[in-house]
Every structure is written in C-alpha cells, then in structure tokens.
Design a protein around this motif. Structure first.
Motif, PDB file in Angstrom:
ATOM      1  N   LYS A 153       0.813  -1.162   0.099  1.00 14.44           N
ATOM      2  CA  LYS A 153       0.073  -0.067   0.047  1.00 14.44           C
ATOM      3  C   LYS A 153       0.671   1.060   0.022  1.00 14.44           C
ATOM      4  CE  LYS A 153      -3.704   2.392   0.161  1.00 14.44           C
ATOM      5  NZ  LYS A 153      -4.539   2.677  -0.799  1.00 14.44           N
ATOM      6  N   ASP A 154       0.601   1.973  -0.870  1.00 11.81           N
ATOM      7  CA  ASP A 154       1.200   3.438  -1.054  1.00 11.81           C
ATOM      8  C   ASP A 154       0.395   4.552  -0.755  1.00 11.81           C
ATOM      9  OD1 ASP A 154       3.722   2.177  -1.840  1.00 11.81           O
ATOM     10  OD2 ASP A 154       3.178   2.786  -4.040  1.00 11.81           O
ATOM     11  N   TYR A 155       0.743   5.576   0.235  1.00 11.50           N
ATOM     12  CA  TYR A 155      -0.014   6.509   0.413  1.00 11.50           C
ATOM     13  C   TYR A 155       0.461   7.774  -0.213  1.00 11.50           C
ATOM     14  CZ  TYR A 155      -2.698   4.390   4.194  1.00 11.50           C
ATOM     15  OH  TYR A 155      -3.482   3.712   4.996  1.00 11.50           O
TER      16      TYR A 155
ATOM     17  N   LYS B 199      -6.866  -2.771   7.524  1.00  7.60           N
ATOM     18  CA  LYS B 199      -7.769  -2.047   6.865  1.00  7.60           C
ATOM     19  C   LYS B 199      -8.005  -2.688   5.474  1.00  7.60           C
ATOM     20  CE  LYS B 199      -7.994   2.535   9.006  1.00  7.60           C
ATOM     21  NZ  LYS B 199      -7.330   3.673   8.845  1.00  7.60           N
TER      22      LYS B 199
ATOM     23  N   ILE C  10     -11.785  -2.114   3.739  1.00  8.71           N
ATOM     24  CA  ILE C  10     -11.919  -0.696   3.953  1.00  8.71           C
ATOM     25  C   ILE C  10     -10.949  -0.027   2.955  1.00  8.71           C
ATOM     26  CG2 ILE C  10     -11.669   1.189   5.582  1.00  8.71           C
ATOM     27  CD1 ILE C  10     -12.594  -0.546   7.897  1.00  8.71           C
ATOM     28  N   LEU C  11      -9.684  -0.661   3.023  1.00  7.25           N
ATOM     29  CA  LEU C  11      -9.029   0.022   1.895  1.00  7.25           C
ATOM     30  C   LEU C  11      -8.550  -0.918   0.634  1.00  7.25           C
ATOM     31  CD1 LEU C  11      -5.647   1.390   3.898  1.00  7.25           C
ATOM     32  CD2 LEU C  11      -7.264   2.782   2.472  1.00  7.25           C
TER      33      LEU C  11
ATOM     34  N   ARG D 138     -16.681  -6.885  -2.947  1.00  6.41           N
ATOM     35  CA  ARG D 138     -16.671  -6.111  -1.653  1.00  6.41           C
ATOM     36  C   ARG D 138     -17.975  -6.465  -0.755  1.00  6.41           C
ATOM     37  NH1 ARG D 138     -17.232  -1.197  -0.306  1.00  6.41           N
ATOM     38  NH2 ARG D 138     -16.343  -0.381   1.673  1.00  6.41           N
TER      39      ARG D 138
ATOM     40  N   PHE E 148     -12.895  -0.944  15.806  1.00 10.69           N
ATOM     41  CA  PHE E 148     -11.581  -0.341  15.796  1.00 10.69           C
ATOM     42  C   PHE E 148     -11.754   0.263  17.205  1.00 10.69           C
ATOM     43  CE2 PHE E 148     -11.831  -0.298  11.253  1.00 10.69           C
ATOM     44  CZ  PHE E 148     -10.651  -0.567  10.740  1.00 10.69           C
TER      45      PHE E 148
ATOM     46  N   ARG F 238     -12.634   4.155  17.479  1.00  5.88           N
ATOM     47  CA  ARG F 238     -13.725   4.715  17.006  1.00  5.88           C
ATOM     48  C   ARG F 238     -14.893   3.671  17.108  1.00  5.88           C
ATOM     49  NH1 ARG F 238     -10.605   5.106  10.997  1.00  5.88           N
ATOM     50  NH2 ARG F 238      -9.304   6.495  11.744  1.00  5.88           N
TER      51      ARG F 238
ATOM     52  N   GLY G  21     -13.999   9.782  11.413  1.00  5.91           N
ATOM     53  CA  GLY G  21     -13.230   8.641  10.972  1.00  5.91           C
ATOM     54  C   GLY G  21     -14.185   7.392  10.884  1.00  5.91           C
TER      55      GLY G  21
ATOM     56  N   ALA H 252     -15.367   4.965   6.852  1.00  6.09           N
ATOM     57  CA  ALA H 252     -14.708   3.915   6.334  1.00  6.09           C
ATOM     58  C   ALA H 252     -15.640   2.634   6.770  1.00  6.09           C
ATOM     59  CB  ALA H 252     -13.261   3.737   6.516  1.00  6.09           C
TER      60      ALA H 252
ATOM     61  N   VAL I 173     -12.304   7.318  -0.719  1.00  4.42           N
ATOM     62  CA  VAL I 173     -12.072   6.837   0.456  1.00  4.42           C
ATOM     63  C   VAL I 173     -11.361   5.735   0.661  1.00  4.42           C
ATOM     64  CG1 VAL I 173     -13.182   6.127   2.456  1.00  4.42           C
ATOM     65  CG2 VAL I 173     -14.074   8.356   1.464  1.00  4.42           C
TER      66      VAL I 173
ATOM     67  N   GLN J 151      -7.630   6.046   0.218  1.00  6.78           N
ATOM     68  CA  GLN J 151      -6.846   6.886   0.996  1.00  6.78           C
ATOM     69  C   GLN J 151      -7.102   6.811   2.392  1.00  6.78           C
ATOM     70  OE1 GLN J 151      -7.218  11.131   0.309  1.00  6.78           O
ATOM     71  NE2 GLN J 151      -5.810  10.815  -1.530  1.00  6.78           N
ATOM     72  N   GLY J 152      -8.141   5.830   2.603  1.00  2.00           N
ATOM     73  CA  GLY J 152      -8.662   5.582   4.075  1.00  2.00           C
ATOM     74  C   GLY J 152      -9.543   6.528   4.761  1.00  2.00           C
ATOM     75  N   GLY J 153     -10.079   6.070   5.812  1.00  2.00           N
ATOM     76  CA  GLY J 153     -10.990   6.916   6.465  1.00  2.00           C
ATOM     77  C   GLY J 153     -10.190   7.728   7.599  1.00  2.00           C
TER      78      GLY J 153
END
Lengths: 321, 263
Positions: free
Chosen positions: A9-11, A66, A71-72, A90, A101, A104, B87, B90, B258, B261-263
């Motif tokens: 994974k690259d950001y 993720k 999610i990602l 998905r 998580f 959150r 957040g 996601a 999203v 890049q992720g939440g």
C-alpha cells in the motif's frame, strides 16, 4: 481461509511547507510524495485461528487490517477471504467480516444500544431467531443485556467496547478484525474482552485477527503472531517458537546475604546490584536448578527467582530498539 | 428497501430526542414570518397589487415559505462532515448498505419527526397571528405536491454535494452557512425574485434555486397560469436530472477515494 498475497500500500502525501508562502505553494503546486506503508506482505490464515499483529506505532498494522477487511484498496497484491477477492467483490465479502476499531465506535451516539443493534439487524438482514440467539450467547459472556437500554453517549469506554464487539458479531461473521480493542480499558474490561474473544473463537469458530500493544492480550489469546515493522513482515509463526528462537534464554535472579556475588562459568552475569545478581543462561543447555546448585556451593543463597523472557523482550529485539 | 425504512424509523426516534432544537426553530420561523408579514403589509400600503400578487397572497407566501423551510432542512452536510472527522466513514462503508441511501433516509426520518413538532405548529402560529394560508386553487394541489417533492430532492442533492466537499479534507462549517443563506436569498424564499430587476430574474431563473422555493410557492398562491407552472416544473425536472447525474458521479468518485486513502 484468508490468503494475503503480495500486499502493498502506497499513500500519497502532499508535502506541506511551513508559513504562508508554503501554504500558497501547496495550493497551487502541491508536491506529492508517495510513502509505502505496507510492502509485499504474504501470509495465510486458517479458519479458527487467533492471530496477533504486533509492531510499533506506524508500522503498518492498521493499514494491513484495513486492507484485509476491505476498507482500503491495496496498491498491489490482493486479499482473498474464502477465495473471494475482497476488493473486487466487496459487497459479498463484507457480510462475512466484522470489524472493531478500538479508537472509533460504530455505534450511533444518539441511540440506546439496543436500538443500534436493531438497526444493524435490519442492515444485515439477520432474522429474528438468529439475532435473539446471538444476543443470548453474547449476553452470557459480556453481560450485554444490562446495558441494552442505555444511550451510547452515556456509556463508559468499557461498556462501549462491549457494545461495539456485539455489534460486530451480530451478523455472525466468520472473521473478526480487532484493531487495538483493549486500548484504554481497565483490567476487568480487558479480562471480559479476552474471555469474549476466546469464547467466540471456541464456540463459533470465528477467526480473529487483532492488533494490540498489550502484551497480555497476545500471551492470553494468540498462538500465532505476525510481527510487522516498517511495513514489512518481520516474523510470522507460533508465539512460543518465536520466543524460543529470538530469545533462547532465561534469567535467574539470586539474592545473597552480602554484596559479593560469585560468577558462574556457563552463564553470563548481566547485572549485579547490592545483594542481587542476575545470571542469563541458555534454556537448551542449562537448567536453573543446576545453576542454583553450583552457586550454593560457593555462597549461601537467600532467595531466587526466574525471569522468563517475555513477549516484550521479543518485541524490543524485533523492533530493533 | 426495508433497511432504509428502518433507518427512517430510527431517525424519527432520534430526532424526537432533541426538543430544544425543535422549539428554537419554531421561534426563529415565527420571528421571520411576523417580520416578513409586517414588511409586506407596509410595502402594500395603498396598493392592491405588486408584481401580479395581492397583499393577501403575499402573506400566504410568507407563511408557506416558513412551512416549506422545515421540509427543506437537511442534515446530510453535517452528517458527512462529522463522520469524516470521526473517521467512521470507512466503517460505515463496510456495511451492506449504501451510505448515501442511509443519509437520505435519515433526513427523511428527521423531516417526518419535524412534521408534527415543527411544521404543524408553524402553520398554526401563522394562521393565528397572520392569516389562514389557504391554497389559491385547490385543483393545483397535485402539481404543488409534485413540485415540492422535486424541490426537496434538488435541495437535498445540493446539500449532499456540499457535504461531499468534506472528503477533500477541509472544514466546511462556514461554507454550509454561506450556502444556507445564499440559497434562501436566491430561491425567493424571503423576497420573491419577481421583485428583482428583470436581468437578475433572468439569471436566477436559469439557476436551480428558484425551483426550490419560489416555484412551489407560486403554484400555492396561484401566481401565473397552469401552463406557466408546467413549464417551470419542466425546468425543475431537468435540474433534478442534471444534479442527480452529478451527484451519482461524484458519489462513486468519493467512495473510491475513501477506499484508496482510508477513513
């Protein structure tokens, strides 16, 4: 069950320069840099395993979780859950996944906990019989019924975590991802959570993948650990084997009646402070009893204890600190 | 579909909990209604008709504008902003349900709750303090209902598009305020645009805003002919189609973003 193949994974980060000039420059001509958060991870997890992901902050654990939970989207590689590619199918795959998580909550703050569950029941189209049974089961472990009528915003962190766990398990997923579930919890809440993970793993055969910084969690729960650092897989295997391999020694702590302490030829004295001396020895060629026997020939011993090499030492070594 | 209905139901329960907000809005709308009513009464002094509308119809317009403003309350912008901020987007996207569908259902639930808590009191207060806001020609009721439904959708989509700006990671609080007040001004909700200079009317007529407030209200007070209503509703419908297309396009891009890049 879960197959992770060459996952990367690259950001893309926008470089921000300081000051007003930098801010304007960033708006007009943003400088983008890519950062590789996860690099070429591959491993396989079987049904019913509990796997602990460990690594320092920023190692790429959460990013990996993720991606595994859909999610990602990975930059490269893929994740198969029951042979379904999670980023391609998905909608189908997420029905078999539960995610919590620690930092959150997925509960609705304005609702009572029970109402949040009812909502999820409808979203996942769980039929009433299964729903009731799941709640009953989970109530036995977590005592969830007593807080069902409480609004989520009034809950303590521990209660909310319980709520989140039940919410993630309502649709009876085969895989449960937990990202730092014990963060900020007190001892009894932690204990309840560990019990919960063990129970669902035993009774429902749920595969559990968790990241944590709490070594107690790892020792209590995981037979297998995966250590990640700088986005790379450092170790993957049985917890005890890794411990034995990375730290094949124990430390014997001996207390004498005065400050002089004898050396022992077959082990190393790592510390000597006051009346106490510490001897580090290899597990495979020596036992503590032998050392005690040898030492007591030379001096009278007051007290002994053994320091096991814990998982925290392993992590210190693996993290390279 | 059943899922979304349940979201609506849940939202009704939630909205019922915020009594203070509800009373606040009733008080605010009452103030707007009364001041507007005095304003129009002063303006109409000695005149029967201004811009094809008599004083009585104008007062109906004022009351119904306040009533309609309740129906056009949207929460989607803040909802998106909050979930991006916390957040939770996601994880919301993990569920086998469309999140924009959820936001829409929540706004519907919210409005259903406000129907009794807000809309009826405002009609009642308006009727007692100003006049009974009767419809000019009851036969236009179906047209009125359809145009209100369309204006609700247009308004919601504009709000959702604003909310999606939160995904590009900046604070949209101020922007939401600007949008809200600009919309009230440009849509003719406070001052109908037929009081504006013809050039301005022309420009505003080609924007979607007048189709949110002024078109349904004009139908209600009977300003214009049925042919004019229908041609107005045609443009309204075209705006609805166009904005929906933009919305679905942006929505799919946002979801993808999203996911990357992720939440």
């Amino acid at each position: 069950m879960i197959d992770v193949q060459n996952l990367s994974k690259d950001y893309i980060l926008k470089k921000k320069e300081p000051g007003l000039k930098g801010a304007i420059k960033g708006l007009v001509m943003p400088v983008r840099t890519t950062m590789r958060a996860v690099n070429n991870l591959s491993f396989h997890i079987d049904t019913g395993e509990i796997v602990g992901f460990i690594g320092p902050n920023g190692a790429g654990k959460s990013t990996t979780i993720k991606m595994m939970s859909g999610i990602l989207t990975p930059t490269e590689g893929r994740v198969l859950i029951d042979d379904i590619d999670i980023s391609k199918h998905r909608k189908e795959a997420v029905k078999n996944i539960g995610v919590v998580f620690g930092q959150r909550s997925q509960l609705n703050w304005d609702l009572r906990l029970g109402e949040s569950f009812e909502l999820l029941k409808h979203i996942y189209q769980i039929d009433q019989k299964d729903y009731d049974r799941t709640i009953d089961d989970l109530d036995k472990i977590l005592g969830i019924r007593e807080i069902m009528d409480k609004p989520v915003r009034q809950m303590s962190l521990g209660q909310r975590m319980k709520g989140d766990l039940v919410a993630a398990m309502l649709h009876s997923p085969g895989v449960l991802f937990l990202d730092e579930p014990t963060i900020g919890l007190d001892v009894s809440a932690k204990y309840a959570l560990r019990k919960f993970i063990k129970e669902i793993n035993k009774v429902r055969k749920t595969t559990v993948i968790l990241t944590t910084h709490d070594l107690g969690d790892i020792q209590e729960l995981c037979e297998r650990i995966i250590i990640i650092n700088h986005g790379e897989l450092m170790e993957d295997g049985n917890l005890n084997e890794i411990v034995d391999r990375i730290a094949p020694y124990k430390t014997l702590v001996v207390e004498y009646y005065d400050e002089s302490a004898p050396e022992h030829v077959r082990c190393e004295m790592t510390e000597h402070k006051g009346n106490v001396a510490k001897y580090r020895f290899m597990k495979k060629d020596l036992t503590a009893a032998e050392i005690i026997a040898d030492l007591s020939k030379e001096k009278t011993i007051k007290d002994v204890s053994i320091e096991e090499t814990g998982i925290d030492d392993i992590i210190k070594i693996a993290y390279g600190t | 579909m059943k899922k979304y209905l349940y979201v609506v139901k849940t939202q009704i329960i939630t909205s019922m909990a915020y009594e203070f907000n509800v009373y606040g809005n009733i008080i605010m709308q009452t103030i707007i209604m009364i001041t507007s009513a005095y304003f129009w009464k002063a303006l109409y002094k000695g005149r029967d008709m201004v811009g094809d509308v008599d004083a009585d119809s104008m007062l109906t317009y004022v009351i119904m504008s306040s009533v309609l403003s309740v129906l056009l309350i949207t929460n989607v912008e803040r909802r998106i902003e909050r979930s991006v901020d916390r957040g939770t987007v996601a994880t919301d996207m993990m569920k086998p349900i469309n999140i924009f569908g959820v936001y829409f259902a929540e706004d519907i639930g919210n409005i259903l709750a406000l129907f009794f808590q807000n809309m009826l009191p405002i009609i009642l207060i308006g009727s007692l303090m100003i006049k009974v806001p009767a419809m000019a020609d009851i036969r236009d009721l179906p047209l009125f209902i359809i145009s209100v439904a369309e204006s609700f959708l247009i308004n919601w989509i504009i709000a959702a598009l604003f909310g999606m700006m939160a995904f590009t990671a900046f604070n949209i609080d101020a922007l939401i305020q600007v949008k809200k007040h600009l919309l009230r001004l440009l849509s003719g909700s406070i001052i109908p645009i037929w009081f504006f200079p013809p050039a301005v009317q022309k420009v505003l007529g080609s924007l979607p805003f007048v189709y949110i407030y002024q078109l349904p209200l004009s139908i209600y007070i009977g300003r214009g002919s049925r042919a004019e209503y229908l041609s107005g509703m045609k443009i309204q419908f075209l705006w609805l189609l166009g904005l929906s297309a933009v919305f679905f396009y942006v929505q799919s891009r946002v979801v993808r973003k999203v996911m990357v890049q992720g939440g």
